[in-house]
Write a protein that holds these residues in place. Structure first.
Motif, PDB file in Angstrom:
ATOM      1  N   LEU A 116       8.151   0.175   9.971  1.00 31.21           N
ATOM      2  CA  LEU A 116       6.731   0.533   9.982  1.00 31.21           C
ATOM      3  C   LEU A 116       6.542   1.965  10.486  1.00 31.21           C
ATOM      4  O   LEU A 116       5.729   2.724   9.944  1.00 31.21           O
ATOM      5  CB  LEU A 116       5.978  -0.446  10.879  1.00 31.21           C
ATOM      6  N   GLN A 117       7.301   2.315  11.524  1.00 32.42           N
ATOM      7  CA  GLN A 117       7.215   3.667  12.059  1.00 32.42           C
ATOM      8  C   GLN A 117       7.643   4.700  11.028  1.00 32.42           C
ATOM      9  O   GLN A 117       7.034   5.771  10.900  1.00 32.42           O
ATOM     10  CB  GLN A 117       8.102   3.794  13.318  1.00 32.42           C
ATOM     11  N   ALA A 118       8.693   4.372  10.266  1.00 29.34           N
ATOM     12  CA  ALA A 118       9.159   5.299   9.227  1.00 29.34           C
ATOM     13  C   ALA A 118       8.095   5.466   8.142  1.00 29.34           C
ATOM     14  O   ALA A 118       7.862   6.585   7.652  1.00 29.34           O
ATOM     15  CB  ALA A 118      10.460   4.779   8.623  1.00 29.34           C
ATOM     16  N   HIS A 154       0.832  -1.201   0.000  1.00 35.24           N
ATOM     17  CA  HIS A 154       0.000   0.000   0.000  1.00 35.24           C
ATOM     18  C   HIS A 154       0.873   1.259   0.000  1.00 35.24           C
ATOM     19  O   HIS A 154       0.570   2.232  -0.698  1.00 35.24           O
ATOM     20  CB  HIS A 154      -0.914   0.003   1.230  1.00 35.24           C
ATOM     21  N   PHE A 155       1.949   1.220   0.768  1.00 29.88           N
ATOM     22  CA  PHE A 155       2.848   2.379   0.844  1.00 29.88           C
ATOM     23  C   PHE A 155       3.503   2.638  -0.513  1.00 29.88           C
ATOM     24  O   PHE A 155       3.524   3.774  -1.006  1.00 29.88           O
ATOM     25  CB  PHE A 155       3.918   2.128   1.907  1.00 29.88           C
ATOM     26  N   ASN A 156       4.024   1.590  -1.143  1.00 31.70           N
ATOM     27  CA  ASN A 156       4.680   1.763  -2.446  1.00 31.70           C
ATOM     28  C   ASN A 156       3.708   2.210  -3.516  1.00 31.70           C
ATOM     29  O   ASN A 156       4.096   2.900  -4.464  1.00 31.70           O
ATOM     30  CB  ASN A 156       5.345   0.445  -2.871  1.00 31.70           C
ATOM     31  N   SER A 160       5.251   7.691   9.570  1.00 27.10           N
ATOM     32  CA  SER A 160       5.672   9.096   9.661  1.00 27.10           C
ATOM     33  C   SER A 160       5.635   9.758   8.298  1.00 27.10           C
ATOM     34  O   SER A 160       5.216  10.906   8.160  1.00 27.10           O
ATOM     35  CB  SER A 160       7.091   9.178  10.251  1.00 27.10           C
ATOM     36  N   CYS A 161       6.070   9.028   7.280  1.00 29.57           N
ATOM     37  CA  CYS A 161       6.059   9.566   5.921  1.00 29.57           C
ATOM     38  C   CYS A 161       4.627   9.788   5.435  1.00 29.57           C
ATOM     39  O   CYS A 161       4.314  10.816   4.823  1.00 29.57           O
ATOM     40  CB  CYS A 161       6.804   8.613   4.994  1.00 29.57           C
ATOM     41  N   LEU A 162       3.751   8.832   5.726  1.00 30.75           N
ATOM     42  CA  LEU A 162       2.360   8.941   5.266  1.00 30.75           C
ATOM     43  C   LEU A 162       1.621  10.084   5.962  1.00 30.75           C
ATOM     44  O   LEU A 162       0.752  10.733   5.362  1.00 30.75           O
ATOM     45  CB  LEU A 162       1.625   7.622   5.523  1.00 30.75           C
TER      46      LEU A 162
END
Length: 770
Positions: free
Chosen positions: A761-763, A727-729, A766-768
């Motif tokens: 996961l934390q990174a 999902h992030f990518n 934070s980015c999202l």
């Protein structure tokens, strides 16, 4: 089983046992004390046995040799040319380990490895190799290359240091990183206590309520042995660089002392096998065990991991500790569990991570078959004789007890020590027998597929076999209430999680640890259990019970096994209410080919097969037909995975689509094999950059994982972590943020708050959130 001696040696000893005089067999079988078994096995071990070990160990030479070192350097050069610097560094490291000391070949391997490390941006490691190359006689006419590389490394290190100082002003406490939490704490948490019963021996129970995710104990291995031959990721070429014919095992990638992954191994100076992450690890290993093991390297490989671990435990302890552990039991007449008089005299006592705790683990001598007992005894007797033959004076001098105030003459002391050395052999045999029931695999997650994939799949691999003194207290359950997490190398921060008071030792340690957490709430008085291998989510009940009885000598009566027994007593009607009873845990995920209803196992018409659970259908399918169709699906899945590793995702996707059309006729969406198909399909789409389709298929795989392992399982946590990555990518902010809390809960529960996946996961979060 790779932990046992080689097949050739097992066959040799089996022949020896068969040819023994019946009276000798009878006498050997009648021996009830380990001391007596070992002493008698020494009389039965001949020069022919020693010669046979020598002959079969010839193919495992650990001698240093210029020619194979040069071949490794050539393979490294080939990898370097195609910019696979990780594989190049590993080839050069193998060359470093093979090259004789102070040889030109050694200097060339160091120099070439420094180049690979430079391209991997490991500048300090590159500098270290430059120094080693020069110290080992690197050709003078080529030294300008090393000096140029040294200048570039220093330049990069200077830039990196300045950048760090800009980001972190040491004068400002508010900008500093987290402070050290102090020494690691090992032992049992205050909420748990050691109990004892004749049926269970020593075991661990909850003295107070233990919350899910809470650390119950943290333990270090008394000793461990790395398992050779287990392949790991090798760089850009995929899991094992199979297209280039290269396989790097655990023994090539990890420190043999602390299991740290390293690309720049420090070699043993005496053999070509053992390697370390640092000179300090090499020194510590030498002092503890390797000075005795080094001359026996090839023989130890033939004798197997269990034999080597039993020897290593005894060498680490030394004669003084062995004698001390034996002292309390000399007059002990209490016999537990049908064992000989050297059973645990202290019953419920536990001695932390000391040798005494290891020595008093149950050895089950009388539960081993006579043939297995003979294999163990002759193996250890042969190893003992080989060790005495290789280093007789060193063995006697360095393993002997320290001189006392009223010291004897050198002649008397030497004779006294020689008479005591059989205690070492007896201890090794004791530990060999103990390990069959008390050895613990050290497991790590290994990424599979090419290293440059945007989302990695992973699998568990065994990298070492260990003996954990405190972990050995835990009894088995096929549905355990705990979860184990291993850490290697620089250690893990467990002190804060264990709390300020523990029933154990405090120590600063660098190396391997295991942390046991509660996988669910454990009520006061409830036993704390973990799984010895056969798990209810993976293996059928009857097969689990068979495996446990064969290796651990007990009939499992855990919750999962008891439920199966209850279902058998209820008969077919009860099995229809709880499908899958008595067989595979996944039978309820099989579909009827006529009506798509669930299949249940059934005995009828003189055979065992499957019956549709829908009374209106009643269609029967033979086990042979089901197994054939499942095997066809597995074969296609393996072909698709191989195509993915060869970076041919389009072909893999076509094969997977065709296979899924067939699997849908027999497998429900929650069947594990269907989940594997969906996972592979997700990998194919992700490789092609189609994040939306990849996430869609991985969600289906996640449903199968949840059905197989449970909604609170670590397996589901790892799968959801991959879903969050997809999902992030793909820039799907909402779906990613909805998955992240579920992942965090499961990984905290099983792996603790400091796992590397949680940091990633934390990174992402934070980015999202910007």
């Amino acid at each position: 089983m790779m932990d046992l001696p080689s097949v050739q040696w097992q066959d040799h000893v089996a022949q020896k046992w068969t040819s023994l005089d019946p009276d000798i067999k009878e006498h050997f079988t009648s021996l009830l004390e380990i001391d007596d078994v070992f002493k008698y096995s020494l009389t039965l071990t001949t020069q022919d046995d020693l010669d046979f070990v020598q002959s079969i160990s010839a193919g495992n030479s650990v001698q240093k040799d210029t020619q194979p070192a040069a071949k490794c350097r050539e393979r490294g050069n080939s990898s370097f040319k195609i910019r696979d610097y990780t594989a190049a560094a590993l080839h050069y490291s193998q060359g470093v380990c093979l090259a004789p000391l102070s040889s030109e070949q050694l200097s060339l391997c160091y120099a070439n490895r420094s180049a690979a490390l430079y391209h991997l941006q490991l500048y300090q490691a590159s500098l270290d190799d430059i120094d080693r190359a020069l110290k080992n006689g690197y050709p003078a006419h080529l030294s300008h290359k090393l000096e140029d590389r040294r200048s570039q490394c220093l330049k990069h290190l200077s830039v990196d240091q300045n950048a760090k100082e800009d980001r972190h002003n040491p004068a400002s406490p508010s900008q500093r990183g987290p402070q050290s939490e102090g020494p690691l704490t090992f032992g049992i948490c205050p909420q748990a206590a050691v109990g004892f019963s004749v049926e269970k021996g020593r075991h661990l129970v909850a003295a107070e309520r233990v919350a899910a995710g809470e650390v119950i104990l943290s333990d270090r291995p008394y000793s461990f042995v790395l398992i050779p031959g287990m392949g790991e990721v090798t760089g850009m070429g995929g899991r094992q660089n199979t297209e280039r014919g290269v396989v790097f095992g655990v023994e090539h990638r990890r420190c043999h002392r602390c299991l740290t992954e390293t690309l720049c191994a420090v070699p043993c100076e005496g053999c070509s096998y053992s390697r370390y992450c640092s000179t300090s690890c090499r020194r510590d290993a030498w002092e503890e065990h390797h000075r005795w093991e080094c001359p026996l390297g090839a023989d130890l490989m033939v004798m197997g991991v269990m034999s080597q671990l039993a020897l290593r435990v005894s060498l680490k302890a030394g004669l003084k500790n062995i004698q001390s552990a034996r002292d309390p039991i000399r007059d002990e007449s209490t016999k537990l569990d049908g064992q000989s008089g050297d059973s645990d005299p202290c019953h419920s006592a536990h001695y932390g991570d000391s040798y005494r705790s290891v020595f008093h683990l149950l050895h089950h001598l009388n539960h081993h078959s006579p043939a297995m007992r003979f294999l163990c005894a002759v193996t250890i007797a042969t190893l003992y004789l080989k060790l005495s033959e290789a280093e007789p004076t060193l063995l006697s001098r360095d393993l002997g007890r320290p001189s006392e105030a009223n010291s004897q003459s050198p002649e008397e002391e030497g004779a006294d020590r020689s008479s005591e050395l059989w205690l070492l052999g007896s201890a090794v045999l004791r530990h060999f027998l103990q390990l069959r029931c008390n050895a613990q695999a050290i497991i790590t997650l290994q990424d599979i597929g090419a290293a440059n994939l945007p989302v990695q799949s992973s699998k568990e691999i065994r990298i070492a076999t260990a003996l954990f003194p405190t972990l050995s207290l835990l009894n088995h359950s096929c549905c355990p209430n705990t979860s184990l997490a291993f850490s290697t190398g620089a250690g893990s921060d467990v002190s804060a999680e264990l709390g300020g008071s523990v029933a154990g030792d405090r120590s600063t340690a660098c190396g391997v640890t295991v942390t046991v957490r509660a996988a669910k709430v454990i009520a006061p008085g409830q036993e704390i259990l973990h799984c010895y291998g056969p798990h209810s989510s993976r293996i059928a009940t009857r097969e689990r019970r068979r495996l446990l009885r064969e290796q651990y000598y007990f009939l499992c009566q855990c919750e999962a096994c008891s439920l199966q027994q209850q279902e058998e007593e209820e008969g077919a009607e009860g099995r229809q209410q709880r499908t899958g009873a008595g067989g595979s845990p996944h039978e309820s995920s099989l579909l009827c080919s006529k009506c798509k209803g669930s299949l249940i196992k059934s005995s009828g018409d003189g055979g065992v097969g499957f019956l549709c659970s829908q009374s209106s259908c009643g269609h029967r399918t033979s086990s042979a037909e089901v197994n054939t169709r499942l095997q066809e699906i597995r074969v296609d899945l393996e072909k698709a995975v191989e195509l993915l590793e060869r970076e041919r995702p389009d072909e893999a996707l076509r094969l997977l689509r065709r296979t899924q059309r067939q699997s849908g006729l027999i497998l429900a969406e929650t069947h594990p094999l269907q989940g594997e198909l969906e996972d592979a399909t997700a990998r194919a789409y992700a490789t092609m950059g189609d994040w939306k389709n990849a996430a869609s298929h991985l969600e289906r795989s996640t449903a199968a994982i949840g059905s197989q392992y449970g909604d609170d399982s670590v397996e589901l946590g790892h799968q959801l972590f991959k879903l969050a990555q997809l999902h992030f990518n793909g820039g799907a902010r909402g779906p990613a943020l909805s998955v992240i809390p579920k992942v965090r809960r499961l990984l905290c529960l099983h792996c603790g708050p400091r796992s590397h996946e949680l940091q990633e996961l934390q990174a992402m979060e934070s980015c999202l959130r910007g």
